[in-house]
Motif scaffolding. Structure first.
Motif, PDB file in Angstrom:
ATOM      1  N   ASP A 294       0.820  -1.326   0.036  1.00 31.32           N
ATOM      2  CA  ASP A 294      -0.022   0.011  -0.120  1.00 31.32           C
ATOM      3  C   ASP A 294       0.819   1.263  -0.037  1.00 31.32           C
ATOM      4  O   ASP A 294       0.559   2.202  -0.544  1.00 31.32           O
ATOM      5  CB  ASP A 294      -0.870  -0.122   1.205  1.00 31.32           C
ATOM      6  N   MET A 379     -11.814  -0.390 -13.952  1.00 33.20           N
ATOM      7  CA  MET A 379     -11.338  -0.626 -12.746  1.00 33.20           C
ATOM      8  C   MET A 379     -10.702   0.550 -11.825  1.00 33.20           C
ATOM      9  O   MET A 379     -10.576   0.580 -10.700  1.00 33.20           O
ATOM     10  CB  MET A 379     -10.066  -1.239 -13.321  1.00 33.20           C
ATOM     11  N   THR A 380     -10.521   1.684 -12.552  1.00 37.32           N
ATOM     12  CA  THR A 380     -10.120   2.962 -11.911  1.00 37.32           C
ATOM     13  C   THR A 380     -11.318   3.610 -11.135  1.00 37.32           C
ATOM     14  O   THR A 380     -10.951   4.261 -10.052  1.00 37.32           O
ATOM     15  CB  THR A 380      -9.667   4.025 -13.056  1.00 37.32           C
ATOM     16  N   LEU A 382     -14.081   1.680  -9.649  1.00 35.72           N
ATOM     17  CA  LEU A 382     -14.283   1.144  -8.613  1.00 35.72           C
ATOM     18  C   LEU A 382     -13.140   0.791  -7.771  1.00 35.72           C
ATOM     19  O   LEU A 382     -13.288   0.746  -6.551  1.00 35.72           O
ATOM     20  CB  LEU A 382     -14.718  -0.364  -9.205  1.00 35.72           C
ATOM     21  N   ASP A 383     -11.973   0.571  -8.082  1.00 39.73           N
ATOM     22  CA  ASP A 383     -10.658   0.488  -7.188  1.00 39.73           C
ATOM     23  C   ASP A 383      -9.624   1.090  -7.616  1.00 39.73           C
ATOM     24  O   ASP A 383      -8.757   0.461  -8.256  1.00 39.73           O
ATOM     25  CB  ASP A 383     -10.453  -1.172  -6.868  1.00 39.73           C
ATOM     26  N   LYS A 385      -6.654   2.052  -6.430  1.00 43.02           N
ATOM     27  CA  LYS A 385      -5.553   1.403  -5.988  1.00 43.02           C
ATOM     28  C   LYS A 385      -5.133   0.140  -6.621  1.00 43.02           C
ATOM     29  O   LYS A 385      -4.220   0.038  -7.198  1.00 43.02           O
ATOM     30  CB  LYS A 385      -5.371   1.142  -4.468  1.00 43.02           C
ATOM     31  N   TYR A 386      -5.919  -0.831  -7.205  1.00 40.70           N
ATOM     32  CA  TYR A 386      -5.917  -1.762  -8.034  1.00 40.70           C
ATOM     33  C   TYR A 386      -5.401  -1.460  -9.244  1.00 40.70           C
ATOM     34  O   TYR A 386      -4.632  -1.887  -9.815  1.00 40.70           O
ATOM     35  CB  TYR A 386      -7.128  -2.752  -7.852  1.00 40.70           C
ATOM     36  N   SER A 387      -6.045  -0.338  -9.632  1.00 38.54           N
ATOM     37  CA  SER A 387      -5.898   0.071 -11.256  1.00 38.54           C
ATOM     38  C   SER A 387      -4.366   0.551 -11.329  1.00 38.54           C
ATOM     39  O   SER A 387      -3.661   0.436 -11.917  1.00 38.54           O
ATOM     40  CB  SER A 387      -7.028   1.296 -11.447  1.00 38.54           C
TER      41      SER A 387
END
Length: 640
Positions: A294, A379-380, A382-383, A385-387
């Protein structure tokens, strides 16, 4: 059961839990390590013991937790195990029964409690073992390590002579800070898939020619960046010679192949240098789960009614990636090419919900540039950080602040009566069999199917919508199943990310129409309570069927009552979408319009108006009273 680290970050301190049968030497082992001497007496249960920071070369503090042997006193054992970074299971070398209990009771108990930390099996009281019954440690523990994969080390020691006591805690610390199991698969006798993927990304970072070969210069740069030390040419030659001896295909005339790069790290493991392996991985941002930590993903903060979108620079980078992967220049990417794109990520992010089947593809599963960019936009949204993590995995070198942008607050956009968002999210509500899923699939260009499958979980569809002026917006449709609406609305900010809501009903079914209006009331009232307002549209699906009686009259009446537009009539079966997706985008671009007024909203407005009137009246009375007081004061002054 294989060990998986419970934490994605590097522990700031290591907690070691010591368990085992009574009189196996748990407390004495801890006390001997803490005092560097054999204690003459020890209490039945030691308090948590902090070992000196300089006990080992790694300066991470160690806290050792003693545990009671009595079964009656083990109520807290489960909680202690959850907090532990590694577990030491003890037996007494002079007591064969305690050794048998390790595999018959303690290790199965840890499995039953679903302990996910590395385990060491430690024999204490080695000095008391009967010399006539000497048995090699390897013969004793081979079966244990074969049966229980979470056991990383077996060692015997003596607190009386201090023999191998420090080694016990060194290995316990090492197993927590530098775990082997995420790196190596004992079943396949090879590095784990996720480990290979992490090394692929690191290899790509230094493969400056992008030819799949580490030149001597690349290897030099990798060494300098990873360890802060330079390599001599003789060192480089020696490394390549060692690799070639083990893996001939690891070296060619140009330099080191990726297979050779893998072998270098395999050699670290063979020599027991897991700390060196992890030093590399952590240098490039990996946690114990072999994903980027993170702290390596500084996503910009946002309010609940703000969104995160890809920047223009990030979109241009993705377009370049698409062109690079599209080797046959058919403007489509095959599933295998998408897998290749993510071969340096822990896994391909689009193979599971909510991203699976959420973008437009051909019948063979090929994806266009529009579908590709829409998938990234989803993806960006919804999430973020994941993106961001996946952007880094595929080689994006933009700083996070340059790759992502935070949009203005929706409440502010409503005041300005316009939106600056490029990605607009529409929540889709409706009864079962109203046509919601077909509504989503049509956005993705999929043909209508008569086969009905009830939606049980939230699902998404994302695609570009071209507007009249030639501009494009990415529209994300977010379907909420009827049975999940109450649960969905129970979260305070569930509607904060909504730009527009669509309420779909089957135009041939009176119940479906009634249900959509009930959902409209429910959703709008919840938005009013939580301060989230947005445009709402009614969608009359299945327009190719015979409408239920009074359908048109009722729909116009309801639209007039709620001060929103009449239902947009569509038929996905006949392919008549009535330009519905452009209308949704248009409604989202004018966030101050098409906001319904339910009875609850009207009463709330009346209360607010009454309150404002009352406040104005009070203010007026106060001003009048103040004026009267001033006039009286002047009159009294004049009369005097």
């Amino acid at each position: 059961m294989a060990f998986r680290s419970k934490s994605t970050t590097i522990p700031k301190e290591v907690t070691i839990l010591v368990i085992g049968d009574k009189s196996t030497g748990k407390s004495t082992l801890i006390s001997a390590m803490a005092s560097d001497s054999f204690p003459s007496t020890v209490p039945p249960l030691l308090p948590p013991t902090r070992l000196p920071v300089n006990s080992f070369t790694d300066s991470t503090p160690l806290i050792v937790i003693d545990t009671p042997s009595s079964v009656v006193q083990q109520g807290k054992l489960s909680e202690e195990l959850k907090r532990a970074d590694s577990v030491v299971v003890t037996y007494a070398c002079d007591d064969s029964v305690s050794f048998e209990r390790v595999s018959s009771y303690w290790l199965p108990e840890l499995q039953k409690l679903e302990v996910k930390t590395p385990v060491l099996v430690v024999g204490c009281k080695l000095d008391l073992r009967n010399e006539r019954m000497q048995v090699s440690l390897e013969s004793l523990t081979t079966g244990i390590m074969d049966q229980f994969k979470e056991v990383v080390t077996c060692i015997e020691c003596s607190a009386a002579t201090l023999y191998q006591v420090p080694e016990v805690f060194y290995f316990a610390q090492k197993s927590a800070l530098h775990p082997v199991d995420p790196l190596f698969d004992y079943d396949t006798n090879a590095l784990t898939d996720r480990c290979v993927r992490a090394l692929r990304r690191i290899f790509n970072l230094f493969d400056f020619n992008l030819d799949g070969i580490f030149t001597d210069r690349d290897l030099y740069e990798y060494q300098t960046r990873s360890f802060g030390a330079e390599l001599l040419q003789s060192d480089i030659d020696q490394i390549k010679t060692m690799v070639e001896q083990n893996v001939p295909e690891g070296v060619n005339s140009q330099g080191l192949t990726f297979r050779g790069f893998i072998e270098i790290h395999n050699m670290f493991l063979k020599k027991g240098r897991t700390e060196t392996f992890w030093a590399v991985l952590r240098k490039f941002g990996y946690g114990n789960d072999l994903k980027l930590r993170d702290d390596f993903l500084p996503v910009p903060s946002k309010a609940s009614d703000q969104s995160v979108e890809l920047s223009g620079a990030a979109i241009e980078f993705l377009k370049g990636v698409f062109r690079l992967l599209d080797t046959d220049k058919d403007q489509l990417l095959r599933p295998a090419e998408i897998d290749k794109l993510f071969d340096a990520a822990p896994e391909s992010p689009w193979k599971d919900a909510p991203y699976k089947d959420a973008a437009e593809t051909t019948e063979r599963g090929y994806i266009s540039l529009n579908g590709f960019l829409s998938q990234w936009a989803l993806m960006t949204l919804l999430d973020p950080k994941y993106s961001l993590a996946n952007l880094i995995y595929i080689g994006c070198k933009l700083m996070p602040a340059a790759a992502l942008r935070v949009t203005p607050r929706r409440s502010e956009e409503r005041k300005k009566q316009k939106t600056e968002r490029n990605v607009l999210q529409c929540y889709v509500f409706g009864s079962k069999n109203a046509g919601k899923s077909a509504f989503l699939f049509s956005l993705l260009g999929r043909s209508f199917s008569d086969f009905y499958t009830p939606t049980t979980v939230e699902q998404y569809a994302a695609n570009n919508v071209e507007l009249i002026k030639g501009t494009k917006k990415t529209l994300v449709l977010h379907e909420i199943p009827e049975d999940e609406v109450s649960s969905f609305l129970s979260t305070k900010d569930c509607l904060a990310a909504c730009d527009v809501a669509a309420f779909v009903h089957d135009s041939s079914d009176g119940y479906s129409w009634k249900k959509s209006i009930e959902l409209l009331e429910k959703v709008v009232n919840q938005g009013e309570l939580t301060g989230h307002k947005f445009p709402c549209l009614l969608i009359a699906a299945k327009d190719d069927l015979v409408p239920f009686p009074r359908a048109v009259l009722d729909s116009f009446k309801v639209a007039q009552e709620y001060k929103i537009d009449a239902p947009i009539r569509v038929s996905m079966r006949s392919g008549d979408s009535n330009n519905v997706y452009s209308k949704i985008v248009n409604a989202a671009e004018h966030p101050h319009l098409s906001i319904p007024e339910t009875e609850f909203v009207r009463k709330r407005k009346q209360q607010q108006q009454l309150l404002r009137s009352f406040i104005f009246a009070l203010a007026g009375a106060a001003m009048a009273f103040a004026g009267l007081t001033v006039r009286r004061a002047r009159a009294n002054k004049n009369s005097s």
